[in-house]
Design a protein around this motif. Sequence first.
Motif, PDB file in Angstrom:
ATOM      1  N   ALA A 106       0.830  -1.065  -0.171  1.00  0.00           N
ATOM      2  CA  ALA A 106       0.070   0.064  -0.023  1.00  0.00           C
ATOM      3  C   ALA A 106       0.850   1.269  -0.035  1.00  0.00           C
ATOM      4  CB  ALA A 106      -0.836   0.220   1.244  1.00  0.00           C
ATOM      5  N   GLU A 118      -4.720   5.505   0.242  1.00  0.00           N
ATOM      6  CA  GLU A 118      -3.739   4.642  -0.314  1.00  0.00           C
ATOM      7  C   GLU A 118      -4.179   3.704  -1.458  1.00  0.00           C
ATOM      8  OE1 GLU A 118      -1.302   2.818   3.545  1.00  0.00           O
ATOM      9  OE2 GLU A 118      -3.394   2.228   3.657  1.00  0.00           O
ATOM     10  N   ILE A 120      -3.386   0.409  -3.316  1.00  0.00           N
ATOM     11  CA  ILE A 120      -3.055  -0.989  -3.025  1.00  0.00           C
ATOM     12  C   ILE A 120      -2.901  -2.007  -4.364  1.00  0.00           C
ATOM     13  CG2 ILE A 120      -3.786  -3.267  -2.035  1.00  0.00           C
ATOM     14  CD1 ILE A 120      -5.624  -1.577  -0.408  1.00  0.00           C
TER      15      ILE A 120
END
Length: 185
Positions: A106, A118, A120
């Motif tokens: 992340a 974030e 991922i």
Amino acid sequence: MSFKQTNNHLKTHFMKKVNYIIVLAFILSINLISAQEEKTDTSKFSLGFTLSEQLVGKDSGENIEGILGYAITSNMSIYLSAANATMRSKALDSNYKLDKYAIQVAHDFAKSESTKLESILGFSYLNFDKKILEDDNNGLGIDLGVQTTFNLEHRLNYGLRIVVTYSSFSPGAILNAGINFSYRI
């Protein structure tokens, strides 16, 4: 199908999976090496879990996921996770299990004192119940998603997480959307 044809089919299938694993390991290695070049004195471990609704094609179910995290830098973390879902299939008129084991990276792309957003990227190993996929019921997948985390100034954080897993053998893309809790150790 003769023994020779079956053997060649298995070799081809195995080699595809081996090549896939090598490419995934190479990409992950590059990310980790580039992250280690930065200052790492802010690294910390975290434990967490996610409760989410999971969709696979037209099937739906509840998913619970346990997560072990490590902050490589102040804006990049790596997560190991194990998840289990009980899916409901209207087409089969029954329930089935879906297990997922993943490694994900992340990266913060928006952060304030108490909130962060974030992206991922990760890789996962999926295991479908034999009720849904009899022949090829397990294999690798690619995870893409976003998560937002609140309460960053404290050890206990919470947020929202959406991850989509793509796999060549799955009956559809796997969508997880739910709430995420983590505790920095």
